[in-house]
Write an enzyme that holds these catalytic residues in place. Sequence first.
Site, mmCIF file in Angstrom:
data_model
loop_
_atom_site.group_PDB
_atom_site.id
_atom_site.type_symbol
_atom_site.label_atom_id
_atom_site.label_comp_id
_atom_site.label_asym_id
_atom_site.label_seq_id
_atom_site.Cartn_x
_atom_site.Cartn_y
_atom_site.Cartn_z
ATOM 1 N N THR A 44 0.830 -1.204 0.000
ATOM 2 C CA THR A 44 0.000 0.000 0.000
ATOM 3 C C THR A 44 0.862 1.251 0.000
ATOM 4 O OG1 THR A 44 -0.141 0.046 2.420
ATOM 5 C CG2 THR A 44 -1.843 -1.184 1.248
ATOM 6 N N ASP A 69 -0.817 -6.393 11.246
ATOM 7 C CA ASP A 69 -1.542 -5.540 12.188
ATOM 8 C C ASP A 69 -1.587 -4.100 11.691
ATOM 9 O OD1 ASP A 69 -2.033 -7.636 13.959
ATOM 10 O OD2 ASP A 69 -1.673 -6.356 15.684
ATOM 11 N N GLY A 70 -0.601 -3.682 10.892
ATOM 12 C CA GLY A 70 -0.581 -2.316 10.386
ATOM 13 C C GLY A 70 -1.587 -2.042 9.288
ATOM 14 N N GLU A 273 -6.195 3.590 13.534
ATOM 15 C CA GLU A 273 -6.660 4.646 12.641
ATOM 16 C C GLU A 273 -7.501 5.647 13.448
ATOM 17 O OE1 GLU A 273 -5.748 4.925 9.503
ATOM 18 O OE2 GLU A 273 -4.591 3.062 9.653
#
Length: 301
Positions: A44, A69-70, A273
């Site tokens: 990404t 996890d990110g 986030e």
Amino acid sequence: MEAQVPKQSASLLILNGKSAGNEELRQAVKYYRQEGYPLFVRVTWEHGDAQRYVAEAVERGVATVIGGDGTINEVAGALTLLPAAQRPCLGILPLGTANDFATACTIPLELDKALLLAIVGKPVPIDIAQVNNDRFFINMATGGFGTRITTETPEKLKSALGGASYFIHGLLRMDTLKADSCEIRGPDFHWQGDALVIGIGNGRLAGGGQALCPGALINDGRLQLRIIASEEWLPTLINSLANGDDHPQSLSASSPWLQVDAPNEIIFNLDGEPLRGRQFHITVIPAALTCRLPPQCPLLA
């Protein structure tokens, strides 16, 4: 690596840029490809990439989409939006700063073992939480002082120290300590006051391994709420979070949905986030996804 990998449908691994150069992961991917397993990798660059890659996975007929996890928040949300008949299984690698969800699920920290589990592990149904009808989290929504710390912790510190960086940065920013005034309601719960820490957990761990919602399960159709409202912030926070125990200044509840209203803007951290606002409606979508998890995963009822 000596595991024999059964041949089956392909997987697509979605990484953020920070993880793309991980040599241990590169070797694991190379090994399983050589064993005959089709494994695609995408990296990404900006928000929205993971959703596009999930759409690509559907077009390719991929059986599993694997995220670290990110990237797990965006990957899990994109999978949830797909029609159930088209939805690939979710696999998880411990590639985040703190790896709270992977750790709580007892996913191996060794990337070759974690990748094998993500490829061939038994899929089980799990819940996901939806916020204001358009955002999701698979692990936890956190608010209060701890959320401001995790949001503000410098990337270099996180890279050097991992989950411990949150605690260290928090100690350095105690001058900013203040509670968030809010009202929290559920079908059988109501609380109003000043919250130092708010945890709304589908999973159990947040902030680098702190058991903020120690009783949460990811397949029970409920969220665990944990509120710490205390002027004696340091002993309460350290004792309650480090030991995972209830405290006189800590309140807990379990609910299929929660409504959070605040007179001023507050920040919730959804799996890393940030989401700002004054109103948050958080509800569980039961069995929204299938996920490849260890057989004795503690988060399963």
